[in-house]
Write an enzyme that holds these catalytic residues in place. Structure first.
Site, PDB file in Angstrom:
ATOM      1  N   THR A   1      11.083  -1.878   1.150  1.00  0.00           N
ATOM      2  CA  THR A   1      11.956  -1.485   2.256  1.00  0.00           C
ATOM      3  C   THR A   1      11.942  -2.576   3.318  1.00  0.00           C
ATOM      4  O   THR A   1      10.902  -3.146   3.613  1.00  0.00           O
ATOM      5  CB  THR A   1      11.412  -0.176   2.871  1.00  0.00           C
TER       6      THR A   1
ATOM      7  N   ARG B   1      17.234  12.243  -3.582  1.00  0.00           N
ATOM      8  CA  ARG B   1      16.066  12.153  -2.683  1.00  0.00           C
ATOM      9  C   ARG B   1      16.366  11.172  -1.529  1.00  0.00           C
ATOM     10  O   ARG B   1      16.872  10.086  -1.725  1.00  0.00           O
ATOM     11  CB  ARG B   1      14.860  11.666  -3.479  1.00  0.00           C
TER      12      ARG B   1
ATOM     13  N   ASP C   1      12.032   8.224   4.218  1.00  0.00           N
ATOM     14  CA  ASP C   1      11.840   8.175   5.672  1.00  0.00           C
ATOM     15  C   ASP C   1      12.775   7.198   6.370  1.00  0.00           C
ATOM     16  O   ASP C   1      13.120   7.372   7.546  1.00  0.00           O
ATOM     17  CB  ASP C   1      10.406   7.738   5.981  1.00  0.00           C
TER      18      ASP C   1
ATOM     19  N   GLY D   1       7.533   7.072   1.568  1.00  0.00           N
ATOM     20  CA  GLY D   1       8.331   7.756   2.567  1.00  0.00           C
ATOM     21  C   GLY D   1       7.921   9.171   2.928  1.00  0.00           C
ATOM     22  O   GLY D   1       8.019   9.571   4.091  1.00  0.00           O
TER      23      GLY D   1
HETATM   24  N1  GLY Z   1      10.026   3.992   2.701  1.00  0.00           N
HETATM   25  C1  GLY Z   1      11.031   4.026   1.737  1.00  0.00           C
HETATM   26  C2  GLY Z   1      11.131   5.296   1.038  1.00  0.00           C
HETATM   27  O1  GLY Z   1      10.140   5.971   0.792  1.00  0.00           O
HETATM   28  O2  GLY Z   1      12.229   5.658   0.688  1.00  0.00           O
END
Ligand code: GLY
Length: 305
Positions: free
Chosen positions: A174, A202, A205, A228
């Site tokens: 990310t 899905r 975060d 996340g």
């Molecule tokens: N931090 C990226 C995710 O879990 O989607």
């Protein structure tokens, strides 16, 4: 007096292997240079964050834009958020499949919609109506990720532990950026393809306000990376900026936030955090995290902090 600008970018926190260190460093340095050009000539923190993140989305090294991890059914589904600390305007997209640069879509929503968050086809239709060209999902899929998904699913079928989801090994690339501009305005952005082999639909975060990203001139700007679900449950970006508002310095707060993430939910990840005085923090509990930083006096980048 004009504020001295600052830009911090990250390219994910995970066990970046030795042979991928250079490309990660190159990627975050390039994003930093492009974003910095915006700040240097007096541009806004919002534009600088967006510019830096577009570079990272365009770079297949990272789990954002083309080259992202694939869902369980072999598609790319992207999430992103951009937030303006001056006005608290924000734009977010979740589960988009036909947008090459989700951070640009987030910007369109921030600028042109009374709403804050759009998902899936509705998001695609909204930005298309505002002039963005859509791509095909196949245009975002690369061979490396097809092979990676196949490997993960073979391991899953063989009953091996789910390292793709809760472990640090397969990573969270990310990307994100936080900036402070000459007018003293903060901004933050985060963009991701989510986790490898995720269930379609899905959302992580990254694109949720206060979870993977937050910006408020009265506190700070934060962008998270990592697994996340724990980050989301702790609303970690807001948790951190609230502490900055209480007077705790960003370097201490970012370290505390990652410690809290692990202590409370055994989560792992990283955070960049900046305040309105230009003080910043970079913290992670994964083996490595790619980051780069610049202000008017110095620039730095690294894989470990
Ligand atoms: N931090 C990226 C995710 O879990 O989607």
């Amino acid at each position: 007096m004009k504020q001295l600008p600052v830009l911090v970018v990250h390219g994910g926190a995970w066990a970046i292997p030795d042979n991928m260190v250079e490309v990660h460093l190159k990627g975050v340095r390039h994003a930093l240079a492009e974003g910095w050009r915006v700040l240097e000539r007096g541009g806004t923190s919002l534009d600088a964050v967006q510019t830096a993140i577009v570079c990272l989305e365009e770079d297949e090294t990272f789990d954002a834009g083309r080259g992202s991890f694939l869902t369980r059914d072999g598609r790319v589904q992207l999430d992103a958020l951009l937030m303006d600390g001056n006005t608290l305007r924000a734009g977010g997209v979740g589960c988009v499949e036909r947008i090459r640069n989700p951070i640009k879509a987030a910007r369109i929503i921030l600028d042109d919609s009374p709403h804050v968050y759009f998902v899936a086809e509705g998001a695609e239709r909204f930005v298309q109506a505002h002039g963005m060209e859509l791509c095909r999902n196949e245009d975002l899929v690369i061979e490396r990720e097809v092979a990676r998904l196949k490997d993960a699913q073979a391991k899953e079928a063989a009953g091996q532990p789910d390292l793709t989801f809760a472990g640090t090994e397969f990573g969270h690339d990310t990307v994100g950026a936080v900036a402070l501009d000459m007018n003293g305005n903060l901004a933050a952005g985060t963009s991701t393809g989510g986790t490898l082999n995720k269930t379609p639909g899905r959302v992580g975060d990254s694109s949720l306000i206060g979870c993977g990203c937050y910006a408020d001139n009265q506190s700070g700007a934060a962008s998270c990376t990592g697994w996340g679900e724990p980050i989301m449950k702790l609303v970690l970006a807001k948790w951190a900026t609230d502490r900055v508002r209480q007077g705790i310095a960003p370097d201490i707060t970012s370290t505390d936030a990652i410690a809290y993430l692990h202590r409370r939910l055994k989560g792992h990840g990283g955070m960049i955090l900046l305040d309105g005085r230009g003080r910043f923090g970079i913290a992670h509990n994964t083996p490595r995290m790619a980051w780069a930083y610049q202000n008017t006096e110095r620039d730095a980048s690294g894989i470990n902090v």
